[in-house]
Enzyme design. Sequence first.
Site, PDB file in Angstrom:
ATOM      1  N   GLU A 145       8.798  13.989 -11.309  1.00  0.00           N
ATOM      2  CA  GLU A 145      10.040  14.753 -11.335  1.00  0.00           C
ATOM      3  C   GLU A 145      10.833  14.223 -12.519  1.00  0.00           C
ATOM      4  O   GLU A 145      11.638  13.313 -12.396  1.00  0.00           O
ATOM      5  CB  GLU A 145      10.855  14.579 -10.048  1.00  0.00           C
ATOM      6  CG  GLU A 145      12.028  15.556 -10.020  1.00  0.00           C
ATOM      7  CD  GLU A 145      13.340  14.978  -9.491  1.00  0.00           C
ATOM      8  OE1 GLU A 145      14.271  15.753  -9.258  1.00  0.00           O
ATOM      9  OE2 GLU A 145      13.460  13.755  -9.337  1.00  0.00           O
ATOM     10  N   ASP A 184       9.760  10.752  -7.581  1.00  0.00           N
ATOM     11  CA  ASP A 184      11.164  11.149  -7.659  1.00  0.00           C
ATOM     12  C   ASP A 184      11.874  10.423  -8.803  1.00  0.00           C
ATOM     13  O   ASP A 184      11.679   9.225  -9.007  1.00  0.00           O
ATOM     14  CB  ASP A 184      11.828  10.795  -6.316  1.00  0.00           C
ATOM     15  CG  ASP A 184      13.269  11.234  -6.242  1.00  0.00           C
ATOM     16  OD1 ASP A 184      13.506  12.451  -6.276  1.00  0.00           O
ATOM     17  OD2 ASP A 184      14.159  10.365  -6.159  1.00  0.00           O
TER      18      ASP A 184
HETATM   19  C1  BGC Z   1      15.874  14.587  -5.531  1.00  0.00           C
HETATM   20  C2  BGC Z   1      17.217  14.746  -4.892  1.00  0.00           C
HETATM   21  C3  BGC Z   1      17.762  13.369  -4.600  1.00  0.00           C
HETATM   22  C4  BGC Z   1      17.720  12.475  -5.846  1.00  0.00           C
HETATM   23  C5  BGC Z   1      17.990  11.057  -5.532  1.00  0.00           C
HETATM   24  C6  BGC Z   1      16.240  13.870  -6.800  1.00  0.00           C
HETATM   25  O1  BGC Z   1      15.551  14.015  -7.873  1.00  0.00           O
HETATM   26  O2  BGC Z   1      15.222  15.808  -5.769  1.00  0.00           O
HETATM   27  O3  BGC Z   1      17.186  15.540  -3.761  1.00  0.00           O
HETATM   28  O4  BGC Z   1      19.082  13.470  -4.164  1.00  0.00           O
HETATM   29  O5  BGC Z   1      16.472  12.526  -6.451  1.00  0.00           O
HETATM   30  O6  BGC Z   1      16.905  10.505  -4.863  1.00  0.00           O
END
Ligand code: BGC
Length: 567
Positions: free
Chosen positions: A252, A210
């Site tokens: 991500e 993430d």
């Molecule tokens: C996730 C979100 C989240 C954020 C903070 C993002 O990239 O996909 O859903 O709110 O990270 O963790």
Amino acid sequence: MPDSQEHLKNDPLWFKDAIIYEVPVRAFADSNCDGIGDFQGLTEKLDYVKDLGITAIWILPFFPSPLRDDGYDIGDYKNVNHIYGDLDDFQEFLDGAHERGIRVIIELVVNHTSDQHPWFKRARKAPKGSKERDFYVWSDTPEKYPEVRIIFQDFENSNWAWDPVAKAYYWHRFYSHQPDLNYENPAVWEAVFDVADFWFSKGVDGMRLDAVPYLCVKEGTNCENLPETHAFLKQLRAYIDAKYPNRMLLAEANQWPEDAANYYGNGDECHMNFHFPLMPRLFMSLRMEDSFPIADILNQTPLIPDNCQWALFLRNHDELTLEMVSDEDRDYMYRVYAQDTQARLNLGIRRRLSTLLGNDRGQVELLSSLLLSLPGTPVIYYGDEIGMGDNIYLGDRNGVRTPMQWSGDRNAGFSRANPQKLYAPVIVDPEYHYEAINVEAQQGNTNSLLWWTKRLIATRQRFQAFGRGTFELLHPDNHKVLAFTRTYNGEHILVVANLSRFVQTVELDLSAFAGMVPVEIFGRSQFRKSPMGFTFSASVPTLSIGLCCNSSKQWLKCCNPNDRNRN
Ligand code: BGC
Ligand code: CA
């Protein structure tokens, strides 16, 4: 190797052939009638997932958490939030998935923790300069790193928050209750490796990293994509490769193609990364009836190492992000896809696939066909396979995270709880009401979107060229048509997508395939050769431009007419 992995094919590049299904545990199925989806519920639904043709499930954060950001605010990395079950329930789910040949991808949210995590509670109280305090990023002024953008624009006005206990500001790229970890501290690296060990040793197959571009910070930069962040990822990858075979790291990294591609390193960082810039351009091309936005962004996308793969998606659990488009394009997207300002959130649009596309089956099919044929591995968001609606009045991104619609029964068959107890209300919008849009109804009708999606996935899985093949754009004069080829091991696939609402004709230069004739993949009919070399003419009504229209000619395989075995 944990026992449960014995059911899976021994292939380090499995993710290239995968069909990934994104599921919030909370939203899928409630086994104990408390109104909240859980692991036992998810396990009970694995046959559904398998039947759809899914080969990997990505589950959203399920760890103990105050749930102020739907679990992306983690309070304990090594446990299961009791509302979803316990570690045994998790293991049962993992084993159940593996027995069905389905891999499991979980989240490694290590840019930040919850402010309720023991590491943060400890850090606030620890002396300045101590190892414990330095788990997070502190400053005496909120003026540091002024070049850094704010991501949750609708909620935060600074990346710094004052902590009265520490008497200092702490750094946060997301909500102020999510302090960022400090990657200058080697103890943080160790803690993260330890978390990875915990879950990989249970047998999980992949982790989505993430918010990975923001791990490291440095004065005078925008604190994104820093070399230090890449150095950490290389270490993490080496660590995992040395201990666990056939695992996958999915970044991500919501960045422009050049920066995004850097997350592959030299094939020694992440195996996969989401193609964020492509996603909005699919929607733009469709609405503009012009292949340019798609072709242009793909032309800007660097080649990536052979052992890596893009993750493609149309929608996910967040708003449809418009961070990676120009201001002009963002205005356009808002104008055509979010007239209702209630649908806008941060720099994006909080809608599902069907609602974005005005419930137009042809357009849903067209975009889904592109999702499954452009270079990369498709990630399907739960519910989009039945055309689920959303609820833009629910606040934050909750409107695209409503209970899965299994049937026309109470609570859409998601839960037996009192409807008032559900973690979120089911969709009752007249056009998308769960009584009409649900799995049971669609299973009973082979013309449904669910069946169509199943057929599309099954068709993709017959040809490895979609997951592993080369990609070549064709350049027809008619820009309303996007055409490209995928080639793998002598197998050639031609994809022709009409982005217009109206029938189009197009001439494609297929001289590279001289001597071959196209065979339509779905109906297996052969195309004829014209007297003037090979002229291919596709006339495809847009609104049914997916793969099911009468003249579905979008996915074609070129083969030698004398070779009867080759379809
Ligand atoms: C996730 C979100 C989240 C954020 C903070 C993002 O990239 O996909 O859903 O709110 O990270 O963790
Ligand atoms: Ca439950």
